[in-house]
Design a protein around this motif. Structure first.
Motif, short mmCIF file in Angstrom:
data_model
loop_
_atom_site.label_atom_id
_atom_site.label_comp_id
_atom_site.label_asym_id
_atom_site.label_seq_id
_atom_site.Cartn_x
_atom_site.Cartn_y
_atom_site.Cartn_z
N HIS A 33 37.25 38.59 26.48
CA HIS A 33 38.13 39.12 27.52
C HIS A 33 39.20 40.01 26.91
CE1 HIS A 33 36.64 35.07 28.52
NE2 HIS A 33 36.32 35.64 29.67
N LYS A 78 30.55 32.42 33.44
CA LYS A 78 31.32 32.94 34.58
C LYS A 78 32.54 32.07 34.87
CE LYS A 78 27.59 35.48 36.85
NZ LYS A 78 26.79 35.65 38.10
N SER A 133 35.25 33.03 32.28
CA SER A 133 35.89 34.31 32.60
C SER A 133 36.77 34.19 33.84
CB SER A 133 34.83 35.39 32.80
OG SER A 133 34.19 35.69 31.57
N ALA A 134 36.33 33.40 34.81
CA ALA A 134 37.15 33.23 36.01
C ALA A 134 38.48 32.57 35.66
CB ALA A 134 36.39 32.39 37.03
N HIS A 146 40.63 35.30 33.74
CA HIS A 146 41.08 36.41 34.59
C HIS A 146 41.96 35.93 35.75
CE1 HIS A 146 37.39 38.93 33.15
NE2 HIS A 146 38.42 39.01 32.32
N ASP A 147 41.60 34.82 36.37
CA ASP A 147 42.42 34.31 37.48
C ASP A 147 43.84 34.05 37.02
OD1 ASP A 147 40.27 34.42 39.20
OD2 ASP A 147 39.93 32.25 39.27
N PHE A 192 43.05 42.04 34.30
CA PHE A 192 41.82 41.55 33.67
C PHE A 192 41.22 42.57 32.71
CE2 PHE A 192 40.54 43.77 37.50
CZ PHE A 192 39.48 44.55 37.08
N SER A 193 41.77 43.78 32.65
CA SER A 193 41.27 44.79 31.72
C SER A 193 42.44 45.60 31.20
CB SER A 193 40.25 45.71 32.40
OG SER A 193 39.77 46.67 31.48
N LYS A 212 32.65 44.81 34.60
CA LYS A 212 33.76 44.25 35.39
C LYS A 212 33.89 44.87 36.78
CE LYS A 212 36.35 43.28 31.15
NZ LYS A 212 37.61 43.52 30.40
N GLU A 236 35.08 42.33 39.22
CA GLU A 236 36.50 42.02 39.10
C GLU A 236 37.37 43.09 39.76
OE1 GLU A 236 34.27 41.46 36.85
OE2 GLU A 236 34.72 39.66 35.65
N GLN A 260 37.35 42.13 43.26
CA GLN A 260 37.99 40.84 43.52
C GLN A 260 39.51 40.89 43.40
OE1 GLN A 260 36.60 37.69 40.95
NE2 GLN A 260 38.17 36.24 41.64
N TYR A 261 40.00 41.57 42.36
CA TYR A 261 41.42 41.47 42.04
C TYR A 261 42.26 42.66 42.51
CZ TYR A 261 39.91 37.71 38.87
OH TYR A 261 39.37 36.56 38.35
#
Length: 472
Positions: free
Chosen positions: A349, A408, A411-412, A415-416, A425-426, A435, A438, A441-442
């Motif tokens: 990550h 997964k 990573s969740a 990132h969460d 997350f990046s 990603k 993501e 999602q985010y």
């Protein structure tokens, strides 16, 4: 966005051969079809134009035929932006034949280069002109400046000099319709409309192809020094960062946090015989100062060490006494990713956080991951700009493949928690294809909608790096 692109079939390739010289057509070797972590194997026809006009001719043909284009720089990206696995066979547009340094204006502190120029070569060209191009990262021997700008790469010197975006004045770009934007300005101020440079930087080749860049050059520090310091924990490292800035100000050019696990991995894989500091601390900071003529780097580092020791932040350390010793310390830092690669992560990550949340994030993330099992964590990175590389590994002696079912989940968690704490997350590796979920999602819904509208406006046929950053 169109539902379907067409294959770069033999008829289309034959059409391209009538537009471009024979030297532009390369074999589709593993160099162009794989990425460093081995997660993706792509497909495509490799074409390597030698000039911007040739790039424009290629893009015009692809747009007319609705054939996808995957720009390819040095292939060092870690999120799969340089390979296309699914969908129609694309053209892989390699920048490997566009490597010129077009001009250097030393007194202005500007260098203009082709997008295919390798970062290390640009650094050398700047040094030969009595200047420094400050962008620096582990892949600089193969990474190309067009790709680095397309991902807004960071690296070791972001603390002082900023990301790739901050070190670029202007761009030359071929649009999805094959137009050439001649934006190679050498101006530091030009408020005459939308900043197109910032739209293309970080777009990962989804809005056009960067073919040239006007880059900022910096003065070479008259004196430099490096020190490796053992700190009690990440909170102490953050206090040390503040203390060091108080002492040397903008002279602090690098500040890297490293965990014990990274050193364990280097010794386990034979990359390091013994650590510089023994016994091996749980946490270490590698810092660098670059100062003006008349300053004493060793004195500055000694003042930092003394003040940090008196404050209880540092237990041990060493100050490099020669340039070779300093180079070895920084080479050690750049070897950490190789140790990770040889061990093999379950999930890697690239996150960023507000500096004040890092000391909370690291133990909380470890606590949440421990609920999944006795996993190993190598957390390291550019502490000065809040960028952490947070990588999770199987227990020693166990096969990482056995842990694929929880990848997964890992990573969740990572990132969460980063997003919960106001982070990203990046941070510097981009989105690529890895990603895309993501991003959906985010991201703030309004931002995501604006991104999609920009993509549709710039590239209505959806030919540019389809599936990267945004779902096709």
């Amino acid at each position: 966005m169109p539902d379907r692109l067409n294959d770069a079939d033999q008829a289309f390739v034959d059409h391209l051969r009538g537009l471009l010289p024979a030297a532009a057509f390369l074999d589709a070797s593993d160099t162009f079809l794989t990425e460093p972590r081995g997660r993706y194997r792509g497909k495509g026809v490799v074409v390597a134009p030698a000039t911007t006009d040739e790039v424009a001719a290629l893009i015009r043909a692809c747009n007319a035929a609705r054939v996808g284009v995957v720009p390819h720089g040095g292939g060092t990206g870690l999120v799969g932006a340089q390979v296309l696995v699914e969908g129609a066979v694309p053209i892989i547009l390699s920048l490997s034949r566009m490597t010129r340094v077009r001009a250097i204006y030393a007194e202005e502190g500007v260098m203009i280069a082709d997008a295919g120029a390798v970062l290390a070569d640009l650094q050398t060209a700047a040094l030969n002109a009595g200047k420094m191009f400050a962008l620096s990262l582990g892949s600089e021997g193969t990474a190309r400046i067009g790709g680095l700008l397309s991902t807004n790469a960071g690296g070791l010197n972001v603390l002082r000099y900023g990301t790739a975006r901050a070190q670029c004045l202007g761009l030359e770009v071929v649009t999805p319709e094959g137009e050439i934007w001649h934006g190679l300005t050498r101006l530091h101020k030009d408020n005459t409309g939308y900043d197109l440079r910032d739209i293309f930087i970080g777009a990962e080749g989804t809005l056009g192809v960067i073919t040239g860049a006007a880059l900022k050059l910096s003065p070479i520090p008259a004196v430099e020094g490096s020190a490796l310091l053992a700190v009690t924990d990440p909170a102490a490292a953050l206090s040390l960062l503040s203390l060091a800035r108080d002492i040397v100000g903008e002279g602090l050019s690098g500040f890297e946090l490293m965990s014990r696990v990274g050193f364990d991995f280097m010794m386990e894989t034979g990359l390091m015989a013994a650590p510089p500091l023994q016994p091996l601390p749980d946490w270490q900071v590698l810092l660098r100062v670059g100062l003006s003529a008349g300053s004493d780097a060793d004195d500055a580092l000694e003042r930092i060490f003394t003040a940090a020791s008196e404050a209880g932040l540092v237990q041990d350390g060493l100050i490099a006494t020669t340039t070779d010793e300093a180079n070895r310390l920084w080479a050690m830092r750049e070897t950490i990713p190789e140790g990770n690669r040889l061990i093999g992560s379950i999930a890697s990550h690239d996150i960023s956080l507000p500096l004040s949340r890092i000391a909370d994030y690291i133990p909380e993330a470890a606590r949440r991951i421990a609920a999944l099992g006795p996993l190993r964590i190598n957390c390291f990175g550019h502490l000065g700009d809040g960028n952490l590389h947070y990588n999770v590994f199987a227990p020693k002696g166990e096969d990482r493949k056995a842990y694929d079912p929880i990848r997964k989940q890992v990573s969740a968690i990572v990132h969460d928690l980063a997003v919960e704490m106001g982070g990203s997350f990046s941070a510097e590796h981009g989105v690529g294809r890895l990603k895309v979920g993501e991003v959906e999602q985010y991201n703030d819904p309004v931002r995501l909608n604006l991104m999609r509208r920009i993509k549709a406006s710039f590239d209505p046929n959806g030919i540019m790096n389809p599936g990267a950053m945004l779902r096709s």
